[in-house]
Write an enzyme that holds these catalytic residues in place. Structure first.
Site, PDB file in Angstrom:
ATOM      1  N   VAL A   1       0.835  -1.209   0.000  1.00  0.00           N
ATOM      2  CA  VAL A   1       0.000   0.000   0.000  1.00  0.00           C
ATOM      3  C   VAL A   1       0.869   1.258   0.000  1.00  0.00           C
ATOM      4  CG1 VAL A   1      -1.872   1.220   1.163  1.00  0.00           C
ATOM      5  CG2 VAL A   1      -1.805  -1.270   1.218  1.00  0.00           C
TER       6      VAL A   1
ATOM      7  N   GLU B   1     -10.144   5.546   5.462  1.00  0.00           N
ATOM      8  CA  GLU B   1     -10.918   5.098   4.295  1.00  0.00           C
ATOM      9  C   GLU B   1     -10.411   3.769   3.751  1.00  0.00           C
ATOM     10  OE1 GLU B   1     -13.671   4.648   2.236  1.00  0.00           O
ATOM     11  OE2 GLU B   1     -13.796   6.830   2.375  1.00  0.00           O
TER      12      GLU B   1
ATOM     13  N   VAL C   1     -11.387  -0.318   4.994  1.00  0.00           N
ATOM     14  CA  VAL C   1     -12.505  -1.191   4.601  1.00  0.00           C
ATOM     15  C   VAL C   1     -12.618  -1.214   3.084  1.00  0.00           C
ATOM     16  CG1 VAL C   1     -14.966  -1.680   4.853  1.00  0.00           C
ATOM     17  CG2 VAL C   1     -13.738  -0.534   6.697  1.00  0.00           C
TER      18      VAL C   1
ATOM     19  N   GLY D   1     -10.444  -1.574   0.629  1.00  0.00           N
ATOM     20  CA  GLY D   1      -9.407  -0.939  -0.193  1.00  0.00           C
ATOM     21  C   GLY D   1      -9.845   0.337  -0.865  1.00  0.00           C
TER      22      GLY D   1
ATOM     23  N   ILE E   1     -12.631   1.182  -2.356  1.00  0.00           N
ATOM     24  CA  ILE E   1     -14.062   1.546  -2.383  1.00  0.00           C
ATOM     25  C   ILE E   1     -14.339   2.610  -1.311  1.00  0.00           C
ATOM     26  CG2 ILE E   1     -16.400   0.676  -2.020  1.00  0.00           C
ATOM     27  CD1 ILE E   1     -15.481  -2.056  -2.939  1.00  0.00           C
TER      28      ILE E   1
ATOM     29  N   GLY F   1      -1.247 -12.798  -4.447  1.00  0.00           N
ATOM     30  CA  GLY F   1      -0.931 -11.745  -3.475  1.00  0.00           C
ATOM     31  C   GLY F   1      -2.152 -11.102  -2.852  1.00  0.00           C
TER      32      GLY F   1
ATOM     33  N   ASP G   1     -10.710 -11.036   8.856  1.00  0.00           N
ATOM     34  CA  ASP G   1     -10.464  -9.767   8.161  1.00  0.00           C
ATOM     35  C   ASP G   1     -11.807  -9.078   7.854  1.00  0.00           C
ATOM     36  OD1 ASP G   1      -8.588  -7.970   6.448  1.00  0.00           O
ATOM     37  OD2 ASP G   1     -10.130  -8.624   5.030  1.00  0.00           O
TER      38      ASP G   1
ATOM     39  N   LYS H   1     -13.420  -5.439   9.354  1.00  0.00           N
ATOM     40  CA  LYS H   1     -14.018  -4.385   8.518  1.00  0.00           C
ATOM     41  C   LYS H   1     -15.463  -4.118   8.946  1.00  0.00           C
ATOM     42  CE  LYS H   1     -10.980  -5.655   4.688  1.00  0.00           C
ATOM     43  NZ  LYS H   1     -10.777  -6.591   3.576  1.00  0.00           N
TER      44      LYS H   1
ATOM     45  N   GLY I   1      -4.912  -4.263  -3.084  1.00  0.00           N
ATOM     46  CA  GLY I   1      -3.947  -3.880  -4.115  1.00  0.00           C
ATOM     47  C   GLY I   1      -3.363  -2.516  -3.804  1.00  0.00           C
TER      48      GLY I   1
HETATM   49  P1  NAP Z   1       3.140  -4.981   3.574  1.00  0.00           P
HETATM   50  O1  NAP Z   1       3.245  -5.080   2.104  1.00  0.00           O
HETATM   51  O2  NAP Z   1       3.502  -6.149   4.407  1.00  0.00           O
HETATM   52  O3  NAP Z   1       4.034  -3.728   4.023  1.00  0.00           O
HETATM   53  C1  NAP Z   1       4.266  -3.417   5.360  1.00  0.00           C
HETATM   54  C2  NAP Z   1       5.332  -2.351   5.425  1.00  0.00           C
HETATM   55  O4  NAP Z   1       5.503  -1.944   6.766  1.00  0.00           O
HETATM   56  C3  NAP Z   1       6.716  -2.813   4.934  1.00  0.00           C
HETATM   57  O5  NAP Z   1       7.331  -1.788   4.198  1.00  0.00           O
HETATM   58  C4  NAP Z   1       7.499  -3.071   6.218  1.00  0.00           C
HETATM   59  O6  NAP Z   1       8.876  -2.840   6.093  1.00  0.00           O
HETATM   60  C5  NAP Z   1       6.886  -2.019   7.127  1.00  0.00           C
HETATM   61  N1  NAP Z   1       6.907  -2.406   8.551  1.00  0.00           N
HETATM   62  C6  NAP Z   1       6.231  -3.393   9.160  1.00  0.00           C
HETATM   63  N2  NAP Z   1       6.500  -3.403  10.489  1.00  0.00           N
HETATM   64  C7  NAP Z   1       7.370  -2.393  10.694  1.00  0.00           C
HETATM   65  C8  NAP Z   1       8.032  -1.896  11.844  1.00  0.00           C
HETATM   66  N3  NAP Z   1       7.848  -2.438  13.047  1.00  0.00           N
HETATM   67  N4  NAP Z   1       8.870  -0.842  11.697  1.00  0.00           N
HETATM   68  C9  NAP Z   1       9.069  -0.277  10.475  1.00  0.00           C
HETATM   69  N5  NAP Z   1       8.461  -0.699   9.350  1.00  0.00           N
HETATM   70  C10 NAP Z   1       7.631  -1.737   9.458  1.00  0.00           C
HETATM   71  O7  NAP Z   1       1.678  -4.547   4.021  1.00  0.00           O
HETATM   72  P2  NAP Z   1       0.517  -3.922   3.126  1.00  0.00           P
HETATM   73  O8  NAP Z   1      -0.138  -4.987   2.326  1.00  0.00           O
HETATM   74  O9  NAP Z   1       1.034  -2.713   2.431  1.00  0.00           O
HETATM   75  O10 NAP Z   1      -0.563  -3.524   4.244  1.00  0.00           O
HETATM   76  C11 NAP Z   1      -0.391  -2.402   5.067  1.00  0.00           C
HETATM   77  C12 NAP Z   1      -1.687  -2.145   5.828  1.00  0.00           C
HETATM   78  O11 NAP Z   1      -2.726  -1.881   4.913  1.00  0.00           O
HETATM   79  C13 NAP Z   1      -2.193  -3.325   6.680  1.00  0.00           C
HETATM   80  O12 NAP Z   1      -2.825  -2.805   7.824  1.00  0.00           O
HETATM   81  C14 NAP Z   1      -3.219  -3.997   5.779  1.00  0.00           C
HETATM   82  O13 NAP Z   1      -4.196  -4.730   6.487  1.00  0.00           O
HETATM   83  C15 NAP Z   1      -3.813  -2.772   5.135  1.00  0.00           C
HETATM   84  N6  NAP Z   1      -4.460  -3.008   3.838  1.00  0.00           N
HETATM   85  C16 NAP Z   1      -3.770  -3.663   2.876  1.00  0.00           C
HETATM   86  C17 NAP Z   1      -4.360  -3.847   1.628  1.00  0.00           C
HETATM   87  C18 NAP Z   1      -3.607  -4.537   0.528  1.00  0.00           C
HETATM   88  O14 NAP Z   1      -4.160  -4.672  -0.560  1.00  0.00           O
HETATM   89  N7  NAP Z   1      -2.388  -4.973   0.721  1.00  0.00           N
HETATM   90  C19 NAP Z   1      -5.643  -3.365   1.408  1.00  0.00           C
HETATM   91  C20 NAP Z   1      -6.325  -2.688   2.421  1.00  0.00           C
HETATM   92  C21 NAP Z   1      -5.711  -2.517   3.642  1.00  0.00           C
HETATM   93  P3  NAP Z   1       9.805  -3.747   5.131  1.00  0.00           P
HETATM   94  O15 NAP Z   1       9.320  -3.466   3.749  1.00  0.00           O
HETATM   95  O16 NAP Z   1      11.185  -3.269   5.360  1.00  0.00           O
HETATM   96  O17 NAP Z   1       9.551  -5.161   5.567  1.00  0.00           O
HETATM   97  N1  HSE Z   2      -6.607  -9.481   2.494  1.00  0.00           N
HETATM   98  C1  HSE Z   2      -7.633  -8.534   2.229  1.00  0.00           C
HETATM   99  C2  HSE Z   2      -8.662  -9.178   1.324  1.00  0.00           C
HETATM  100  C3  HSE Z   2      -7.113  -7.300   1.520  1.00  0.00           C
HETATM  101  O1  HSE Z   2      -8.453 -10.296   0.855  1.00  0.00           O
HETATM  102  O2  HSE Z   2      -9.691  -8.564   1.102  1.00  0.00           O
HETATM  103  C4  HSE Z   2      -7.031  -6.088   2.343  1.00  0.00           C
HETATM  104  O3  HSE Z   2      -8.162  -5.819   3.086  1.00  0.00           O
END
Ligand code: NAP
Ligand code: HSE
Length: 436
Positions: free
Chosen positions: A19, A135, A138, A140, A142, A193, A207, A211, A308
């Site tokens: 993100v 925002e 919940v 992503g 939307i 992913g 999850d 939400k 995403g």
């Molecule tokens: P991610 O790809 O695992 O990225 C997490 C990032 O945080 C990485 O850059 C990591 O560093 C850094 N990090 C984690 N712990 C840390 C710490 N203690 N100190 C410093 N840096 C730290 O996660 P993501 O998918 O982007 O998700 C981030 C958040 O958004 C989560 O709460 C997730 O539930 C939410 N979210 C994600 C999505 C999605 O599509 N992925 C959608 C909606 C909401 P490194 O890179 O060095 O490991």
């Molecule tokens: N892992 C979540 C999903 C993405 O599958 O909907 C971020 O909320």
């Protein structure tokens, strides 16, 4: 920050993964457009990651200060808004708490943290007069948070129903369309992913539960304790159930739903059968959708990418821009109270819905009648029944018997199932799903 201020909005970005990189790619590509809309540029002043040396497909803007200690962002003088995109409960909590205490606005995508500790964090933000916007937490990309908080603010919300988890929806869609087993479909979702770092959160319905807790707060202005929310995941769904659902003209979807009835909230996350004619039944793959019914507006439905980097980054950026505009009077929950009242919950055993049952039984006289009687004795009325040999079975003397029922109360369902489990001709744990 003031609305007339043309100085840059300075971000402290905690987390530069999926993100974080999505957000930065939009900030970089659309900087002129963002400045045009906001009247001010948005810049990343500092970023925190675990491993600063890790190669990443998206680069941080030149001049960004990089740290391995996210707490530095909360104290930094050159940061106006702390953007928490690390995930998890510990470091994220410490960071958000410190940022709010230090009088900084926070934007987060962390639904898990908001579901577990939102009550405390929103109270702290209110006490400090700062913004805590979410925002992206919940579905992503939307815009459901803003929709409930602002656009539908004059409505009593009668129901919020959604496909809130893309991973589970992808799995069920693959099982339905390609005939994959649950395990095969999960592997595909992980490869693409979609799944959280711990996929249990996705497939066990947690999850989606996180939400739904955020949505209940926005829709009803009430804190609903996560531990009290009934949650079932998709791990027990079989291709057989999907095939039977289709015979009844339905799809199987993981649904999060909250309804208000007589001042009480009935809510839960469960796999459900939905008529194929419903728009929600047509949401397939990793997409999400939320249907809101308001007393004035009627039904409204939002559909889009629930995960995403760029879709979620788009939602994070919307919060940053909103805070840059209305940071002097942030609207965090959509309600004026510093601490929201607790929700009055409809007792779980009072919950009612139509049901699907699949019983695995010996194929012999009296079995169908005994099952029907066990349901009838507690007032559950059968709507449709099917008995067919499972084409994959090795033993044709054991058959599935499937019932669709009229409305049934959870208490009666539990009583009937207790009796049915004890029948000697019942050869496996009964399968039981709600019908939306
Ligand atoms: P991610 O790809 O695992 O990225 C997490 C990032 O945080 C990485 O850059 C990591 O560093 C850094 N990090 C984690 N712990 C840390 C710490 N203690 N100190 C410093 N840096 C730290 O996660 P993501 O998918 O982007 O998700 C981030 C958040 O958004 C989560 O709460 C997730 O539930 C939410 N979210 C994600 C999505 C999605 O599509 N992925 C959608 C909606 C909401 P490194 O890179 O060095 O490991
Ligand atoms: N892992 C979540 C999903 C993405 O599958 O909907 C971020 O909320």
């Amino acid at each position: 920050m003031s609305a007339q201020d043309a100085s840059p909005v300075r971000l402290g970005l905690a987390g530069f993964g999926t993100v974080g990189q999505g957000l930065v790619s939009i900030l970089t590509e659309s900087s002129d457009w963002i400045e045009r809309r906001l009247g001010r540029p948005v810049r990343v002043a500092a970023a925190a990651v675990r491993d600063p040396g890790k190669p990443r497909p998206v680069a941080l803007p030149e001049g960004t200060r990089i740290t391995a200690n996210p707490l530095e962002l909360a104290a930094a003088e050159d940061v106006d808004i702390v953007v928490e995109l690390m995930g998890g409960l510990t470091s994220a909590y410490d960071l958000i708490r410190l940022a709010l205490t230090s009088g900084k606005h926070v934007v987060t995508a962390n639904k898990h943290l908001l579901a577990e500790r939102g009550e405390e964090l929103f109270a702290l933000a209110a006490a400090k007069g700062v913004g805590l916007y979410y925002e992206a937490s919940v579905c992503g990309g939307i815009p459901i948070v803003q929709t409930l908080k602002e656009s539908l603010a004059g409505n009593h919300i009668l129901a919020v129903t959604g496909i809130l988890n893309g991973t589970s929806n992808f799995i069920l869609s693959r099982m339905t369309k390609k005939g994959l087993s649950y395990a095969e479909a999960l592997k595909k979702a992980q490869k693409k992913g979609y799944a959280e770092a711990d996929p249990t959160l996705d497939v066990e319905g947690l999850d989606a539960a996180h939400k739904l807790i955020v949505l209940i707060r926005l829709a009803y202005g009430r804190d609903y304790p996560l531990a009290a929310l009934p949650v079932t995941g998709v791990t027990a769904i079989t291709p057989l159930d999907i095939a039977y659902a289709r015979e009844f003209g339905c799809e199987v979807k993981l649904i999060g739903q909250a309804k208000m009835a007589d001042g009480k909230i009935m809510a839960g996350v469960h796999p459900m059968l939905l008529s194929k004619s419903y728009l929600l039944a047509q949401v397939s793959g990793a997409f999400n959708a939320v249907r809101v019914v308001g007393d004035a507006v009627g039904a409204v439905m939002l559909y889009g990418q629930g995960a995403g980097g760029r879709p979620t980054g788009s939602a994070v950026l919307a919060d940053i821009m909103a805070l840059a505009r209305d940071g002097a009077a942030p609207n965090n929950t959509g309600f004026p109270e510093k601490t929201l009242p607790s929700a009055e919950l409809l007792p779980h055993e009072e919950e009612t819905s139509r049901r699907y049952f699949r019983f695995t039984v010996e194929d012999k006289p009296g079995v169908l009648a005994a099952l029907a009687k066990a349901l009838g004795d507690v007032g559950i009325s059968i709507y449709q029944a099917v008995q067919k040999v499972d084409p994959d079975t090795a033993d044709e003397s054991i058959v599935p018997i499937v019932f669709m029922t009229h409305q049934a109360r959870q208490r009666d369902v539990d009583a009937a199932l207790e009796k049915i489990r004890a029948f000697p001709f019942v050869k496996a744990e009964p399968m039981h799903l709600r019908v939306l």
